[in-house]
Scaffold this motif. Structure first.
Motif, mmCIF file in Angstrom:
data_model
loop_
_atom_site.group_PDB
_atom_site.id
_atom_site.type_symbol
_atom_site.label_atom_id
_atom_site.label_comp_id
_atom_site.label_asym_id
_atom_site.label_seq_id
_atom_site.Cartn_x
_atom_site.Cartn_y
_atom_site.Cartn_z
ATOM 1 N N ASN A 58 0.803 -1.224 0.000
ATOM 2 C CA ASN A 58 0.000 0.000 0.000
ATOM 3 C C ASN A 58 0.836 1.274 0.000
ATOM 4 N N GLN A 59 2.125 1.131 -0.222
ATOM 5 C CA GLN A 59 2.987 2.318 -0.245
ATOM 6 C C GLN A 59 3.410 2.605 -1.681
ATOM 7 N N TYR A 60 4.056 3.740 -1.860
ATOM 8 C CA TYR A 60 4.511 4.118 -3.200
ATOM 9 C C TYR A 60 5.292 2.980 -3.858
ATOM 10 N N VAL A 61 4.998 2.743 -5.135
ATOM 11 C CA VAL A 61 5.916 1.895 -5.900
ATOM 12 C C VAL A 61 6.847 2.840 -6.675
ATOM 13 N N HIS A 62 7.762 2.275 -7.415
ATOM 14 C CA HIS A 62 8.720 3.083 -8.167
ATOM 15 C C HIS A 62 7.988 4.124 -9.030
ATOM 16 N N MET A 63 8.574 5.297 -9.165
ATOM 17 C CA MET A 63 7.872 6.380 -9.883
ATOM 18 C C MET A 63 7.511 6.006 -11.331
ATOM 19 N N ASN A 64 8.236 5.104 -11.920
ATOM 20 C CA ASN A 64 7.915 4.721 -13.309
ATOM 21 C C ASN A 64 6.898 3.594 -13.386
ATOM 22 N N GLY A 65 6.481 3.099 -12.224
ATOM 23 C CA GLY A 65 5.533 1.985 -12.178
ATOM 24 C C GLY A 65 6.193 0.756 -11.590
ATOM 25 N N LEU A 66 5.379 -0.143 -11.064
ATOM 26 C CA LEU A 66 5.887 -1.376 -10.447
ATOM 27 C C LEU A 66 6.795 -2.113 -11.445
ATOM 28 N N PRO A 67 8.040 -2.381 -11.067
ATOM 29 C CA PRO A 67 8.958 -3.030 -12.030
ATOM 30 C C PRO A 67 8.390 -4.325 -12.620
ATOM 31 N N LEU A 68 7.744 -5.166 -11.788
ATOM 32 C CA LEU A 68 7.216 -6.433 -12.305
ATOM 33 C C LEU A 68 6.129 -6.182 -13.361
ATOM 34 N N LEU A 69 5.309 -5.175 -13.137
ATOM 35 C CA LEU A 69 4.262 -4.866 -14.115
ATOM 36 C C LEU A 69 4.899 -4.421 -15.433
ATOM 37 N N ARG A 70 5.938 -3.614 -15.349
ATOM 38 C CA ARG A 70 6.601 -3.161 -16.584
ATOM 39 C C ARG A 70 7.258 -4.326 -17.312
ATOM 40 N N GLU A 71 7.814 -5.257 -16.520
ATOM 41 C CA GLU A 71 8.415 -6.447 -17.163
ATOM 42 C C GLU A 71 7.357 -7.269 -17.886
ATOM 43 N N ARG A 72 6.236 -7.468 -17.213
ATOM 44 C CA ARG A 72 5.166 -8.277 -17.825
ATOM 45 C C ARG A 72 4.615 -7.584 -19.073
ATOM 46 N N LEU A 73 4.576 -6.266 -19.025
ATOM 47 C CA LEU A 73 4.085 -5.539 -20.210
ATOM 48 C C LEU A 73 5.069 -5.685 -21.362
ATOM 49 N N SER A 74 6.350 -5.668 -21.020
ATOM 50 C CA SER A 74 7.325 -5.791 -22.114
ATOM 51 C C SER A 74 7.256 -7.203 -22.712
ATOM 52 N N GLU A 75 6.976 -8.210 -21.866
ATOM 53 C CA GLU A 75 6.793 -9.577 -22.403
ATOM 54 C C GLU A 75 5.567 -9.631 -23.318
ATOM 55 N N LYS A 76 4.520 -8.974 -22.869
ATOM 56 C CA LYS A 76 3.279 -8.954 -23.674
ATOM 57 C C LYS A 76 3.537 -8.312 -25.037
ATOM 58 N N VAL A 77 4.234 -7.182 -25.019
ATOM 59 C CA VAL A 77 4.517 -6.470 -26.277
ATOM 60 C C VAL A 77 5.359 -7.347 -27.207
ATOM 61 N N GLU A 78 6.319 -8.052 -26.631
ATOM 62 C CA GLU A 78 7.174 -8.895 -27.474
ATOM 63 C C GLU A 78 6.346 -10.017 -28.120
ATOM 64 N N GLN A 79 5.456 -10.609 -27.316
ATOM 65 C CA GLN A 79 4.635 -11.695 -27.874
ATOM 66 C C GLN A 79 3.663 -11.188 -28.930
ATOM 67 N N LEU A 80 3.060 -10.042 -28.661
ATOM 68 C CA LEU A 80 2.033 -9.544 -29.593
ATOM 69 C C LEU A 80 2.639 -8.914 -30.841
ATOM 70 N N TYR A 81 3.707 -8.161 -30.648
ATOM 71 C CA TYR A 81 4.194 -7.319 -31.752
ATOM 72 C C TYR A 81 5.645 -7.594 -32.152
ATOM 73 N N GLN A 82 6.241 -8.606 -31.511
ATOM 74 C CA GLN A 82 7.626 -8.988 -31.834
ATOM 75 C C GLN A 82 8.598 -7.809 -31.706
#
Ligand code: PMP
Ligand code: GLN
Length: 382
Positions: A58-82
């Protein structure tokens, strides 16, 4: 003496979505205006938020967003759009897609810069440009296909053109950009310093086997782009106001300078929950089908009325023409429909700064079947 504000947005009123939703409440109308689902979101996802809160996230996560969420998004982008996106330097989690677009525009616009906007346009774009001292250059989409006239775009480009905003699938028309559009865009911006803001909040809401032409698939375009997304549209939770922006590292570095002193960081529990839920790909892969059925159900029901559908290939929305019913302006007609017939819609003219009235209303079909049935039962009386 109370100080007076010298308005930065003197010509801006209240957004049409709030106007029509308030009118719907006032008149007890079925709200097919503002774009939000009236069905439940995933209880598994809300349970994950609960768990995150109970685990103490319930406290601040990193200012750029939760690192794990950003990692999962980058995996998603790689799978969808190579395409490989660096989660540390090229993704920032934002409080919604609108904020991502605003921040991107604020990052790049200097006073007097021109930004090309296609009309009809999502209603935040023009004020976002103007508040930054930019000048919107408006280009109408071809009616009724709502396609882009690329020759006209070429004519409108000047030495002051700083950016072009694109939005596919498109709000309010449901048109989608084709491979050819992307080729035209590529040719146009090559050898220029023009940025692209790509509003892809409806990335998964695409129908009839069309492919979403994400900027993320095209490195020559991505190198000059801020690509904006919204979790609200993917997980049926528009009220969460969470999204993200993807841009190459040098662009994202400047974006984050603006972001860190405006929002700093977004709510934590939802980011933990989304990082987990993103693992289940079918949740977003089946979205197009799910919404296509709703689009088709509304089309079927509307056959009982005098409205005529215009094609919609994506988004939450479809435009319907009412030329067989009335000559009233879109705004007058939309207000009368809400007050006298109990169905709220959005006049397409609200998405234009240039006076335009094609006698079409935007219907939101991301609703329960029963809601669509009730609404159409009211419209049959017209
Ligand atoms: N762009 C478009 C075209 C939209 O329809 C929406 C929906 N509100 C947004 C951006 C922003 O979404 P969010 O609610 O995440 O700010
Ligand atoms: N995107 C939604 C729409 O177009 C609503 C967004 C809003 O209310 N600002 O209806």
């Amino acid at each position: 003496m109370q100080p007076l504000i010298n308005s930065k947005l003197p010509n801006v009123g209240t957004t049409i979505f709030t106007v029509m939703s308030s009118l719907a409440v006032e008149h007890n109308a079925i709200n097919l205006g503002q774009g939000f689902p009236d069905y439940e979101m995933s209880s598994e996802l809300t349970a994950l938020v609960n768990q995150a809160m109970q685990k103490g996230y319930n406290q601040y996560v990193h200012m750029n967003g939760l690192p794990l969420l950003r990692e999962r998004l980058s995996e998603k982008v790689e799978q969808l759009y190579q395409t490989k996106i660096n989660p540390d330097t090229e993704i920032t989690i934002t409080p919604g897609g609108t904020y991502a677009i605003y921040t991107a525009l604020t990052t790049i616009i200097q006073p007097g810069d021109e930004v090309i906007v296609f009309e009809p346009a999502y209603d935040s774009y023009i004020p976002n440009i103007e508040i930054n001292g930019g000048v919107p250059v408006l280009i109408p989409l071809n009616y009724p296909s709502y396609s882009i006239d690329w020759d006209l775009v070429k004519q409108k480009i000047t030495g002051k053109t700083k950016a072009i905003i694109i939005n596919s699938p498109h709000n309010p028309t449901g048109s989608v950009l084709s491979k050819n559009d992307i080729e035209q865009l590529k040719a146009l911006v090559k050898h220029t310093g023009i940025f692209i803001i790509s509003d892809e909040v409806y990335e998964h809401l695409i129908f009839d086997d069309k492919q979403h032409e994400s900027i993320l698939k095209y490195p020559e375009l991505l190198e000059r782009s801020f690509v904006c997304f919204s979790f609200g549209k993917v997980y049926h939770c528009t009220g969460w106001k969470l999204g993200y922006c993807i841009a190459p590292a040098p662009l994202m570095k400047e974006f984050r300078k603006v972001h860190q002193f405006n929002c700093f960081t977004c709510n934590s529990p939802m980011q933990f929950a989304l990082a987990e839920f993103l693992q289940q790909k079918e949740n977003y892969l089946q979205l197009g089908n799910f919404l296509q059925k709703k689009r088709d159900y509304l089309i079927e029901l509307m056959k009982q009325t005098k409205f005529t559908p215009l094609p919609s290939f994506g988004s939450y929305f479809q435009l319907y023409s009412y030329t067989n019913i009335s000559n009233e302006s879109e705004k007058e007609f939309a207000i009368r429909l809400t007050k006298d017939f109990g169905v709220a819609t959005i006049p397409a003219s609200a998405f234009y700064k240039t006076e335009t009235d094609n006698k079409v209303l935007r219907f939101c079909f991301s609703k329960k079947e029963s809601t669509l049935e009730c609404a159409v039962n009211r419209l049959i009386k017209l």
